[in-house]
Write a protein that holds these residues in place. Structure first.
Motif, PDB file in Angstrom:
ATOM      1  N   LEU A  36       0.828  -1.204   0.000  1.00 60.55           N
ATOM      2  CA  LEU A  36       0.000   0.000   0.000  1.00 60.55           C
ATOM      3  C   LEU A  36       0.863   1.254   0.000  1.00 60.55           C
ATOM      4  CD1 LEU A  36      -2.744   1.459   0.285  1.00 60.55           C
ATOM      5  CD2 LEU A  36      -2.499   1.211   2.760  1.00 60.55           C
ATOM      6  N   MET A  37       1.907   1.264   0.831  1.00 57.10           N
ATOM      7  CA  MET A  37       2.776   2.428   0.893  1.00 57.10           C
ATOM      8  C   MET A  37       3.489   2.643  -0.442  1.00 57.10           C
ATOM      9  SD  MET A  37       5.656   3.402   3.673  1.00 57.10           S
ATOM     10  CE  MET A  37       7.114   3.124   2.729  1.00 57.10           C
ATOM     11  N   ALA A  74      10.119  13.036   5.169  1.00 58.34           N
ATOM     12  CA  ALA A  74       9.327  12.003   4.490  1.00 58.34           C
ATOM     13  C   ALA A  74      10.215  10.866   4.002  1.00 58.34           C
ATOM     14  CB  ALA A  74       8.554  12.607   3.316  1.00 58.34           C
ATOM     15  N   ALA A  75      11.397  11.203   3.501  1.00 55.84           N
ATOM     16  CA  ALA A  75      12.329  10.165   3.043  1.00 55.84           C
ATOM     17  C   ALA A  75      12.779   9.278   4.209  1.00 55.84           C
ATOM     18  CB  ALA A  75      13.540  10.807   2.362  1.00 55.84           C
ATOM     19  N   VAL A  76      13.059   9.918   5.352  1.00 52.23           N
ATOM     20  CA  VAL A  76      13.499   9.161   6.537  1.00 52.23           C
ATOM     21  C   VAL A  76      12.383   8.232   7.034  1.00 52.23           C
ATOM     22  CG1 VAL A  76      14.199   9.366   8.963  1.00 52.23           C
ATOM     23  CG2 VAL A  76      15.213  10.865   7.236  1.00 52.23           C
ATOM     24  N   THR A  77      11.159   8.772   7.134  1.00 51.07           N
ATOM     25  CA  THR A  77      10.050   7.938   7.620  1.00 51.07           C
ATOM     26  C   THR A  77       9.721   6.831   6.631  1.00 51.07           C
ATOM     27  OG1 THR A  77       8.413   9.491   6.701  1.00 51.07           O
ATOM     28  CG2 THR A  77       9.023   9.783   9.015  1.00 51.07           C
ATOM     29  N   ALA A  78       9.865   7.098   5.332  1.00 54.91           N
ATOM     30  CA  ALA A  78       9.587   6.060   4.325  1.00 54.91           C
ATOM     31  C   ALA A  78      10.571   4.904   4.446  1.00 54.91           C
ATOM     32  CB  ALA A  78       9.641   6.660   2.918  1.00 54.91           C
ATOM     33  N   VAL A  79      11.855   5.231   4.578  1.00 52.93           N
ATOM     34  CA  VAL A  79      12.867   4.175   4.717  1.00 52.93           C
ATOM     35  C   VAL A  79      12.637   3.390   6.003  1.00 52.93           C
ATOM     36  CG1 VAL A  79      15.330   3.753   5.096  1.00 52.93           C
ATOM     37  CG2 VAL A  79      14.606   5.348   3.319  1.00 52.93           C
ATOM     38  N   THR A  80      12.330   4.090   7.095  1.00 47.89           N
ATOM     39  CA  THR A  80      12.076   3.421   8.376  1.00 47.89           C
ATOM     40  C   THR A  80      10.862   2.509   8.274  1.00 47.89           C
ATOM     41  OG1 THR A  80      12.956   5.356   9.517  1.00 47.89           O
ATOM     42  CG2 THR A  80      11.735   3.784  10.846  1.00 47.89           C
ATOM     43  N   LEU A 120       5.188  -4.528  12.808  1.00 53.60           N
ATOM     44  CA  LEU A 120       4.067  -4.101  11.979  1.00 53.60           C
ATOM     45  C   LEU A 120       3.457  -2.811  12.524  1.00 53.60           C
ATOM     46  CD1 LEU A 120       1.944  -4.422   9.769  1.00 53.60           C
ATOM     47  CD2 LEU A 120       0.711  -5.996  11.286  1.00 53.60           C
ATOM     48  N   ARG A 121       3.265  -2.749  13.837  1.00 47.94           N
ATOM     49  CA  ARG A 121       2.685  -1.559  14.450  1.00 47.94           C
ATOM     50  C   ARG A 121       3.569  -0.327  14.198  1.00 47.94           C
ATOM     51  NH1 ARG A 121       2.777  -3.284  19.393  1.00 47.94           N
ATOM     52  NH2 ARG A 121       0.930  -4.564  19.110  1.00 47.94           N
ATOM     53  N   THR A 122       4.892  -0.511  14.391  1.00 48.40           N
ATOM     54  CA  THR A 122       5.825   0.595  14.176  1.00 48.40           C
ATOM     55  C   THR A 122       5.877   0.987  12.701  1.00 48.40           C
ATOM     56  OG1 THR A 122       7.164  -0.208  16.025  1.00 48.40           O
ATOM     57  CG2 THR A 122       8.201   1.367  14.535  1.00 48.40           C
ATOM     58  N   GLY A 123       5.984  -0.020  11.825  1.00 46.74           N
ATOM     59  CA  GLY A 123       6.047   0.266  10.388  1.00 46.74           C
ATOM     60  C   GLY A 123       4.794   0.942   9.880  1.00 46.74           C
ATOM     61  N   ARG A 124       3.647   0.515  10.407  1.00 51.77           N
ATOM     62  CA  ARG A 124       2.374   1.119  10.000  1.00 51.77           C
ATOM     63  C   ARG A 124       2.326   2.587  10.415  1.00 51.77           C
ATOM     64  NH1 ARG A 124      -2.351  -2.310  12.234  1.00 51.77           N
ATOM     65  NH2 ARG A 124      -1.525  -1.432  14.148  1.00 51.77           N
ATOM     66  N   TRP A 125       2.820   2.893  11.609  1.00 49.77           N
ATOM     67  CA  TRP A 125       2.845   4.276  12.080  1.00 49.77           C
ATOM     68  C   TRP A 125       3.723   5.138  11.171  1.00 49.77           C
ATOM     69  CZ3 TRP A 125       6.139   8.084  13.593  1.00 49.77           C
ATOM     70  CH2 TRP A 125       5.581   9.152  14.301  1.00 49.77           C
ATOM     71  N   ALA A 127       4.515   4.488   8.075  1.00 56.07           N
ATOM     72  CA  ALA A 127       3.895   4.567   6.748  1.00 56.07           C
ATOM     73  C   ALA A 127       2.835   5.661   6.704  1.00 56.07           C
ATOM     74  CB  ALA A 127       3.272   3.222   6.379  1.00 56.07           C
ATOM     75  N   VAL A 128       2.025   5.742   7.764  1.00 55.88           N
ATOM     76  CA  VAL A 128       1.004   6.796   7.833  1.00 55.88           C
ATOM     77  C   VAL A 128       1.680   8.173   7.911  1.00 55.88           C
ATOM     78  CG1 VAL A 128      -0.826   7.765   9.279  1.00 55.88           C
ATOM     79  CG2 VAL A 128      -0.764   5.306   8.835  1.00 55.88           C
ATOM     80  N   ALA A 129       2.757   8.267   8.706  1.00 55.05           N
ATOM     81  CA  ALA A 129       3.488   9.533   8.810  1.00 55.05           C
ATOM     82  C   ALA A 129       4.075   9.934   7.460  1.00 55.05           C
ATOM     83  CB  ALA A 129       4.603   9.414   9.854  1.00 55.05           C
ATOM     84  N   THR A 130       4.582   8.955   6.712  1.00 59.22           N
ATOM     85  CA  THR A 130       5.126   9.244   5.375  1.00 59.22           C
ATOM     86  C   THR A 130       4.044   9.795   4.458  1.00 59.22           C
ATOM     87  OG1 THR A 130       6.790   7.495   5.598  1.00 59.22           O
ATOM     88  CG2 THR A 130       6.284   8.241   3.366  1.00 59.22           C
ATOM     89  N   GLY A 131       2.870   9.161   4.479  1.00 57.56           N
ATOM     90  CA  GLY A 131       1.766   9.636   3.651  1.00 57.56           C
ATOM     91  C   GLY A 131       1.364  11.060   4.002  1.00 57.56           C
ATOM     92  N   ALA A 132       1.311  11.352   5.302  1.00 62.58           N
ATOM     93  CA  ALA A 132       0.936  12.706   5.740  1.00 62.58           C
ATOM     94  C   ALA A 132       1.986  13.726   5.309  1.00 62.58           C
ATOM     95  CB  ALA A 132       0.764  12.731   7.258  1.00 62.58           C
ATOM     96  N   LEU A 133       3.268  13.366   5.438  1.00 68.15           N
ATOM     97  CA  LEU A 133       4.340  14.289   5.042  1.00 68.15           C
ATOM     98  C   LEU A 133       4.348  14.516   3.531  1.00 68.15           C
ATOM     99  CD1 LEU A 133       7.161  12.987   7.393  1.00 68.15           C
ATOM    100  CD2 LEU A 133       6.131  15.260   7.447  1.00 68.15           C
ATOM    101  N   VAL A 134       4.087  13.450   2.766  1.00 68.07           N
ATOM    102  CA  VAL A 134       4.035  13.590   1.303  1.00 68.07           C
ATOM    103  C   VAL A 134       2.895  14.527   0.903  1.00 68.07           C
ATOM    104  CG1 VAL A 134       3.482  12.341  -0.827  1.00 68.07           C
ATOM    105  CG2 VAL A 134       5.194  11.425   0.737  1.00 68.07           C
ATOM    106  N   LEU A 135       1.744  14.369   1.558  1.00 69.64           N
ATOM    107  CA  LEU A 135       0.618  15.264   1.268  1.00 69.64           C
ATOM    108  C   LEU A 135       0.941  16.710   1.661  1.00 69.64           C
ATOM    109  CD1 LEU A 135      -2.449  13.101   2.341  1.00 69.64           C
ATOM    110  CD2 LEU A 135      -1.790  13.760   0.030  1.00 69.64           C
ATOM    111  N   ALA A 136       1.592  16.886   2.813  1.00 71.86           N
ATOM    112  CA  ALA A 136       1.959  18.237   3.248  1.00 71.86           C
ATOM    113  C   ALA A 136       2.947  18.869   2.271  1.00 71.86           C
ATOM    114  CB  ALA A 136       2.558  18.190   4.650  1.00 71.86           C
TER     115      ALA A 136
END
Length: 199
Positions: A36-37, A74-80, A120-125, A127-136
């Protein structure tokens, strides 16, 4: 006709299956989150290039600095997120069991399922942060004003040399580099003046 005992036995069997398959379930969920990400970032990239978004360097201050910070974050959160989701999905690390038995295997499955669930919980968090940063970041690039263009520059050739810069009004006449344009042999508009060769 199904009796209560039959139903209870069936669901006891299902409970055993779910307990035994919990690691696969978590790994499957991690794989779907990772896909999804990737899809979300792919769609953003396609839209950005198709729409010809303004580059960050063309944004007016301080929006350019904010956009660069958001993009870096966003790049950092995406890689993480990718690392955690890939670890949760399994397959990146192999463990050998010494003298395996049923109990050791059961304990290992429970431990791996717990670790995968945490990943999974950490990666999902992330991933959501990456999506929010990309939108911002997209919002900044789309809606923030661009920097005002600098003064136009010209390259001027004189009979005894050349000068480059923005035309200026001085002494009742138009000049470049302190020299009046009336003496020019050739005037060429340029995006930037050439750098002087090192001495």
């Amino acid at each position: 006709m199904t009796t209560f005992a039959d139903e209870a036995a069936y669901y006891e069997t299902r409970l055993d299956e779910l307990r035994r398959d919990q690691l696969k379930t978590v790994q499957s969920a991690a794989g779907r989150w990772s896909a999804l990400m990737t899809a979300v970032l792919g769609v953003f990239g396609t839209v950005a290039f198709a729409g010809g978004l303004t580059t960050i360097d063309k944004l007016a201050a301080p929006y350019d600095v904010v956009a660069k910070a958001v993009t870096t974050l966003a790049a950092v959160t995406a890689v993480t997120a990718v690392v955690h989701l890939a670890r949760a999905a399994g397959g990146l690390r192999l463990e050998d069991l010494t003298f395996p038995n049923g109990k050791a295997l059961m304990n290992r499955e429970a431990r791996l399922a717990g670790e995968a669930r945490t990943r999974l919980r950490t990666g999902r968090w992330f991933a959501v942060a990456t999506g929010a940063l990309v939108l911002a970041g997209s919002g900044l690039v789309l809606w923030c004003p661009t920097a005002a263009p600098g003064p136009a520059k010209v390259l001027v050739r004189f009979p005894d040399g050349a000068a480059c810069g923005a035309p200026a009004w001085a002494g009742g006449q138009l000049t470049v580099g302190g020299r009046p344009l009336r003496d020019a042999v050739e005037i060429v508009p340029v995006a930037a003046c050439p750098k002087a060769p090192p001495r």
